[in-house]
Design a protein around this motif. Sequence first.
Motif, PDB file in Angstrom:
ATOM      1  N   PRO A 110       0.793  -1.237   0.000  1.00  0.00           N
ATOM      2  CA  PRO A 110       0.000   0.000   0.000  1.00  0.00           C
ATOM      3  C   PRO A 110       0.825   1.287   0.000  1.00  0.00           C
ATOM      4  CG  PRO A 110      -0.890  -1.566   1.584  1.00  0.00           C
ATOM      5  CD  PRO A 110       0.367  -2.181   1.051  1.00  0.00           C
ATOM      6  N   GLY A 111       1.863   1.359   0.842  1.00  0.00           N
ATOM      7  CA  GLY A 111       2.642   2.593   0.944  1.00  0.00           C
ATOM      8  C   GLY A 111       3.378   2.952  -0.339  1.00  0.00           C
ATOM      9  N   SER A 167      -2.623   5.607  14.103  1.00  0.00           N
ATOM     10  CA  SER A 167      -2.497   4.526  13.121  1.00  0.00           C
ATOM     11  C   SER A 167      -1.031   4.308  12.775  1.00  0.00           C
ATOM     12  CB  SER A 167      -3.267   4.863  11.843  1.00  0.00           C
ATOM     13  OG  SER A 167      -2.965   3.899  10.855  1.00  0.00           O
ATOM     14  N   GLY A 222      -0.001   2.722   9.892  1.00  0.00           N
ATOM     15  CA  GLY A 222       0.180   2.400   8.477  1.00  0.00           C
ATOM     16  C   GLY A 222      -0.254   0.987   8.146  1.00  0.00           C
ATOM     17  N   SER A 223       0.334   0.435   7.093  1.00  0.00           N
ATOM     18  CA  SER A 223      -0.157  -0.855   6.596  1.00  0.00           C
ATOM     19  C   SER A 223       0.705  -2.047   7.019  1.00  0.00           C
ATOM     20  CB  SER A 223      -0.244  -0.813   5.067  1.00  0.00           C
ATOM     21  OG  SER A 223       1.049  -0.642   4.514  1.00  0.00           O
ATOM     22  N   TRP A 264      -8.859  -1.548   7.875  1.00  0.00           N
ATOM     23  CA  TRP A 264      -8.408  -0.426   7.042  1.00  0.00           C
ATOM     24  C   TRP A 264      -9.234   0.834   7.311  1.00  0.00           C
ATOM     25  CZ3 TRP A 264      -4.068  -0.383   4.262  1.00  0.00           C
ATOM     26  CH2 TRP A 264      -3.877   0.653   3.353  1.00  0.00           C
ATOM     27  N   ALA A 265      -8.575   1.940   7.618  1.00  0.00           N
ATOM     28  CA  ALA A 265      -9.301   3.184   7.905  1.00  0.00           C
ATOM     29  C   ALA A 265      -9.220   4.147   6.725  1.00  0.00           C
ATOM     30  CB  ALA A 265      -8.669   3.847   9.120  1.00  0.00           C
ATOM     31  N   GLN A 296      -7.964   6.922   5.922  1.00  0.00           N
ATOM     32  CA  GLN A 296      -7.019   7.818   6.608  1.00  0.00           C
ATOM     33  C   GLN A 296      -7.050   9.270   6.117  1.00  0.00           C
ATOM     34  OE1 GLN A 296      -3.328   6.417   8.156  1.00  0.00           O
ATOM     35  NE2 GLN A 296      -2.173   7.945   7.025  1.00  0.00           N
ATOM     36  N   VAL A 297      -7.045   9.445   4.794  1.00  0.00           N
ATOM     37  CA  VAL A 297      -6.966  10.824   4.288  1.00  0.00           C
ATOM     38  C   VAL A 297      -8.230  11.607   4.694  1.00  0.00           C
ATOM     39  CG1 VAL A 297      -6.828  12.234   2.195  1.00  0.00           C
ATOM     40  CG2 VAL A 297      -5.297  10.284   2.497  1.00  0.00           C
ATOM     41  N   HIS A 333       3.416   6.200  12.843  1.00  0.00           N
ATOM     42  CA  HIS A 333       4.684   5.469  12.772  1.00  0.00           C
ATOM     43  C   HIS A 333       5.678   6.195  11.863  1.00  0.00           C
ATOM     44  CE1 HIS A 333       2.943   4.501   8.961  1.00  0.00           C
ATOM     45  NE2 HIS A 333       3.878   3.649   8.624  1.00  0.00           N
ATOM     46  N   GLY A 346       5.610   6.687   8.583  1.00  0.00           N
ATOM     47  CA  GLY A 346       5.755   6.306   7.173  1.00  0.00           C
ATOM     48  C   GLY A 346       5.651   7.589   6.353  1.00  0.00           C
ATOM     49  N   SER A 387       2.038   8.714   5.370  1.00  0.00           N
ATOM     50  CA  SER A 387       1.272   9.199   6.528  1.00  0.00           C
ATOM     51  C   SER A 387       1.783  10.576   6.942  1.00  0.00           C
ATOM     52  CB  SER A 387       1.396   8.231   7.701  1.00  0.00           C
ATOM     53  OG  SER A 387       0.771   7.014   7.376  1.00  0.00           O
ATOM     54  N   GLU A 396       0.561  13.111   4.473  1.00  0.00           N
ATOM     55  CA  GLU A 396      -0.895  13.292   4.574  1.00  0.00           C
ATOM     56  C   GLU A 396      -1.242  14.164   5.789  1.00  0.00           C
ATOM     57  OE1 GLU A 396      -1.576   9.032   2.306  1.00  0.00           O
ATOM     58  OE2 GLU A 396      -2.064   9.135   4.428  1.00  0.00           O
TER      59      GLU A 396
END
Length: 485
Positions: free
Chosen positions: A17-18, A276, A278-279, A338-339, A341-342, A356, A358, A361, A364
Amino acid sequence: MPTDNKIHFLLIPHIGPGHTIPMIDMAKLLANQPNVTVTLATTPLNIARYGSAIIDPFRFLELPFPAVEAGLPEGCESTDKIPSIDLVPNFLTAIDMLQQKLEQRFHTIKPRVNCIISDKYMSWTGDFADKYKIPRIMFDGMSCFNELCYNNLYEHKVFEEMPESEPFVVPGLPDRIELTRKQLPPEFNPSSIDTSVFRQRARDAEVRAYGVVINSFEELEQECVKEYKKLRNGKVWCIGPLSLCNSDKSNKELIDDEKCLKWLDSREPDSVVYVSFGSLVRVNTPQLIELGLGLEASNRPFIWVIKSVHREKEVEEWLAESGFEERIKDRGLIIRGWAPQVPILSHPSVGAFLTHCGWNSTLESVCAGVPMITWPQFAEQFINEQLIVQVLGLGVGVGADSVVHVGEEDRFGVKVKRESIKNAVENVMDGGSQENERRMRSKEFGKIANNAIKEGGSSYLNLTLLIQDIMHHENAEASSKKVDI
Ligand code: UDP
């Protein structure tokens, strides 16, 4: 000349995902430019995961993923779906096998491809681009600050003689930052799974790349952009923040926006802590419990995204049997899986992001003007923390002091205590003068980030320059062929 005067970009993301999310955003951004065609090559389940919401004018090229052939379970097509750490080498083998899949289909891509933009960790794309004589631009999903750090660590290796917990200054950066050997990414601080060959190949392909495209904007890290451009003969294009090109949602998986955004609607502005990791991060159960208790002790409303992955049963038992979920139900919302997030970060009630670090994140959060509580875990995340806390003044750390290697989480136990979590939350949310200043800086950067991608903004301009560069390159190639004749 390019066919019909159009430039055709072939985008090849890494499958996680990232890495995939920003590349999908990049595909949309490029495809919306005049005279540009875009094809994005990825595997069937990734097309299903990210492609269903896309109506933009770019095409997918499906590359069958040889999961079973490489000894992986059927359907294991993304880094966040690898069931056990022992299977990482199999996953890397399967990724390499995609070269052959692309070679089999390459002749079907029309019009002719003029430029490949590929992820650093799809290192086979280096040989592929050389074979077909196509310029290849690398995407690494990191900032120029980070690229410079990596480069200087590769070149100077100052950490080699250092005791593992003693801070050293990263050489050659416009800003003074300190790290310890224990905080370094796996290239310089390997875990128990040996990925050195894979990483060295990625580095070799990176050095050979024609240029680099960066998901960042120049105003965020001006001096680093300058330095990094010097290092790469000017061929660096900051075209982010890529997440801002989205008015739709790229990931439909398990999205429960309605409930979550309604919950946020009922909260005061800047009052909620969004949590959160991340993934990919897999927090061990005792540490996860400690985090929950820290959030509870902070006495603030929060949204907490829990990805318990392999420890689902243990975590669910604790949530139910300890009474935690019941105790926090009036001010805490737990999202399992899965949230969105944005949209969450962009909601006016969100006042801080416990992250964390990333890079997606981080960016964002910057875009949404939300200050951060930083808790890096692995990879380049400690470097990002330095940028957030020391250089930009947009966050406060919880005090993580070393990498928790993927797959070795249980070995590390509880590294950050609930008091540290509570203190960091209070520090970012308490309404004092430092907090106010940090919040104002965050909102200011948020505005600058949003302007960067608008017409006339720095990233908008860089996108145009990137396309022009590839056009000139094409024309120069065409002229040299005529001379040869
Ligand atoms: N993300 C999301 N919902 C989640 C977890 C992650 O939308 O529940 C997205 C997040 O918005 C970001 C990406 O997944 O775009 C994670 O990338 P990042 O670089 O922050 O971390 P990684 O997952 O690579 O460690």
